[in-house]
Write an enzyme that holds these catalytic residues in place. Structure first.
Site, PDB file in Angstrom:
ATOM      1  N   ASP A  41       0.822  -1.218   0.000  1.00  0.00           N
ATOM      2  CA  ASP A  41       0.000   0.000   0.000  1.00  0.00           C
ATOM      3  C   ASP A  41       0.854   1.264   0.000  1.00  0.00           C
ATOM      4  O   ASP A  41       1.968   1.273   0.516  1.00  0.00           O
ATOM      5  CB  ASP A  41      -0.914  -0.023   1.232  1.00  0.00           C
ATOM      6  CG  ASP A  41      -2.091   0.930   1.073  1.00  0.00           C
ATOM      7  OD1 ASP A  41      -2.394   1.321  -0.076  1.00  0.00           O
ATOM      8  OD2 ASP A  41      -2.698   1.293   2.095  1.00  0.00           O
TER       9      ASP A  41
HETATM   10  C1  FPP Z   1      -1.877  -0.153  -3.629  1.00  0.00           C
HETATM   11  O1  FPP Z   1      -1.347   1.194  -3.596  1.00  0.00           O
HETATM   12  C2  FPP Z   1      -1.237  -0.937  -4.715  1.00  0.00           C
HETATM   13  C3  FPP Z   1      -1.862  -1.348  -5.862  1.00  0.00           C
HETATM   14  C4  FPP Z   1      -3.302  -1.099  -6.108  1.00  0.00           C
HETATM   15  C5  FPP Z   1      -1.122  -2.054  -6.934  1.00  0.00           C
HETATM   16  C6  FPP Z   1       0.280  -2.491  -6.621  1.00  0.00           C
HETATM   17  C7  FPP Z   1       0.869  -3.145  -7.805  1.00  0.00           C
HETATM   18  C8  FPP Z   1       2.188  -3.156  -8.093  1.00  0.00           C
HETATM   19  C9  FPP Z   1       3.209  -2.550  -7.190  1.00  0.00           C
HETATM   20  C10 FPP Z   1       2.663  -3.837  -9.364  1.00  0.00           C
HETATM   21  C11 FPP Z   1       2.618  -5.325  -9.220  1.00  0.00           C
HETATM   22  C12 FPP Z   1       2.860  -5.999 -10.489  1.00  0.00           C
HETATM   23  C13 FPP Z   1       3.129  -7.330 -10.629  1.00  0.00           C
HETATM   24  C14 FPP Z   1       3.310  -7.901 -11.965  1.00  0.00           C
HETATM   25  C15 FPP Z   1       3.255  -8.212  -9.467  1.00  0.00           C
HETATM   26  P1  FPP Z   1      -2.385   2.383  -3.766  1.00  0.00           P
HETATM   27  O2  FPP Z   1      -2.649   2.545  -5.238  1.00  0.00           O
HETATM   28  O3  FPP Z   1      -3.584   2.047  -2.924  1.00  0.00           O
HETATM   29  O4  FPP Z   1      -1.631   3.652  -3.214  1.00  0.00           O
HETATM   30  P2  FPP Z   1      -2.252   4.676  -2.104  1.00  0.00           P
HETATM   31  O5  FPP Z   1      -2.585   3.846  -0.910  1.00  0.00           O
HETATM   32  O6  FPP Z   1      -1.131   5.630  -1.842  1.00  0.00           O
HETATM   33  O7  FPP Z   1      -3.441   5.334  -2.724  1.00  0.00           O
HETATM   34 MG    MG Z   2      -4.117   2.320  -0.858  1.00  0.00          MG
END
Ligand code: FPP
Ligand code: MG
Length: 289
Positions: A41
């Site tokens: 996250d």
């Molecule tokens: C949450 O952070 C993360 C995600 C929704 C996606 C994470 C995916 C990757 C790091 C790539 C993985 C790829 C492979 C092929 C394994 P957030 O978007 O909720 O960030 P925030 O909490 O700051 O809003």
């Molecule tokens: Mg998030």
């Protein structure tokens, strides 16, 4: 002759790799967790904090995952699981979902290239979740990766996509019911139709026509790996957000304030020390389960 940037990079990599070896050999005196799961996250917050373009936070997140995979591998943690995309994430804006899916497809293809970390270290990759919900290109990339790495057995990376725990549990219950129903029908055929009648008459006394914990457990997506020892959720949030609810009954939880792209060796070392401090207690809990 002047040392160029590439040589400096190699030097830095060699020194830090040596440094890790030293730390890990000390840590290995105690018990090492066999499975660590990550809720990655804080990628968008990282992007804002660093003034990056939208989407580059997730890119940085992928690099952090590759580094963490290497550290866990070197330490001897055999199973790594990551929450890459939840079913609820489909509710984000269409642009964001699309850009995340594009990134996912690109990175999955990168993961199975000849010189990739998965091939160099012998890591088997699973994609776990309701894969039907993925777009065709992402799903087929995921399937390709699973087939291509099926022969690897040094370590296992499970990527949860289009995943929620409640969906996994419902799916496992449905599969268990189907299986049980098949078994009952077979028994009935062998009994020339007598089994179902018997079940109707005294079914309430016997339980072998009902599904139990072991049935459901066997049909979980995550049944191919042991339950996690540790779940790490970055960015200071301490919610499980529908991740591995069935599998986390005796799990150590850790929520460092670092955003996912900022996670590093120090966080891994800290949580493994905490795991070792709680080891006897956790082991006892597991035995009782
Ligand atoms: C949450 O952070 C993360 C995600 C929704 C996606 C994470 C995916 C990757 C790091 C790539 C993985 C790829 C492979 C092929 C394994 P957030 O978007 O909720 O960030 P925030 O909490 O700051 O809003
Ligand atoms: Mg998030």
């Amino acid at each position: 002759e002047a040392v160029n940037g590439k040589q400096l990079g190699h030097l830095y990599e060699n020194i830090s790799s040596f440094f890790r070896q030293c730390i890990f050999s000390v840590l290995s005196v105690g018990p090492v967790p066999s499975h660590i799961a990550f809720i990655m996250d804080g990628n968008r917050r990282y992007s804002k904090k660093q003034n990056l373009l939208d989407g580059d936070g997730h890119r940085a997140g992928f690099s952090a995952l590759i580094n963490m995979l290497r550290y866990c591998y070197e330490l001897g943690v055999k199973y790594i699981t990551v929450y890459a995309f939840s079913i609820d994430n489909f509710r984000r804006s269409p642009e964001e979902v699309e850009s995340l899916m594009k990134l996912m497809q690109e990175k999955i293809d990168e993961l199975i290239k000849e010189e990739s970390i998965a091939n160099r270290l012998g890591i088997r990759i699973y994609f776990q979740g309701n894969l039907k919900l993925l777009s065709a290109p992402v799903r087929s990339a995921a399937e390709r990766a699973m087939v291509k790495t099926a022969g690897h057995s040094k370590a296992v990376l499970s990527v949860c996509v289009a995943y929620t725990s409640t969906d996994e549990i419902v799916h496992a219950v449905q599969e268990s019911c189907e299986e049980k129903w098949d078994e009952i029908r077979k028994r009935d055929a062998n009994n020339a139709g007598g089994y179902l009648i018997g079940l109707e008459e005294n079914g309430k006394d016997k339980d072998d026509h009902l599904i139990g914990v072991t049935n459901v457990d066997r049909h979980m997506y995550m049944a191919v790996v042991p339950d996690p020892d540790i779940i790490i959720r970055t960015s200071g949030e301490s919610r499980l957000s529908n991740f591995l609810l069935w599998q986390s009954a005796n799990c150590l939880l850790y929520s460092p304030t670092a955003l996912w792209p900022e996670i590093g060796l120090r966080h891994l070392v800290w949580v493994v020390l905490d795991f070792q401090r709680n080891y006897l207690y956790l082991k006892e809990k597991k035995k009782q389960a």
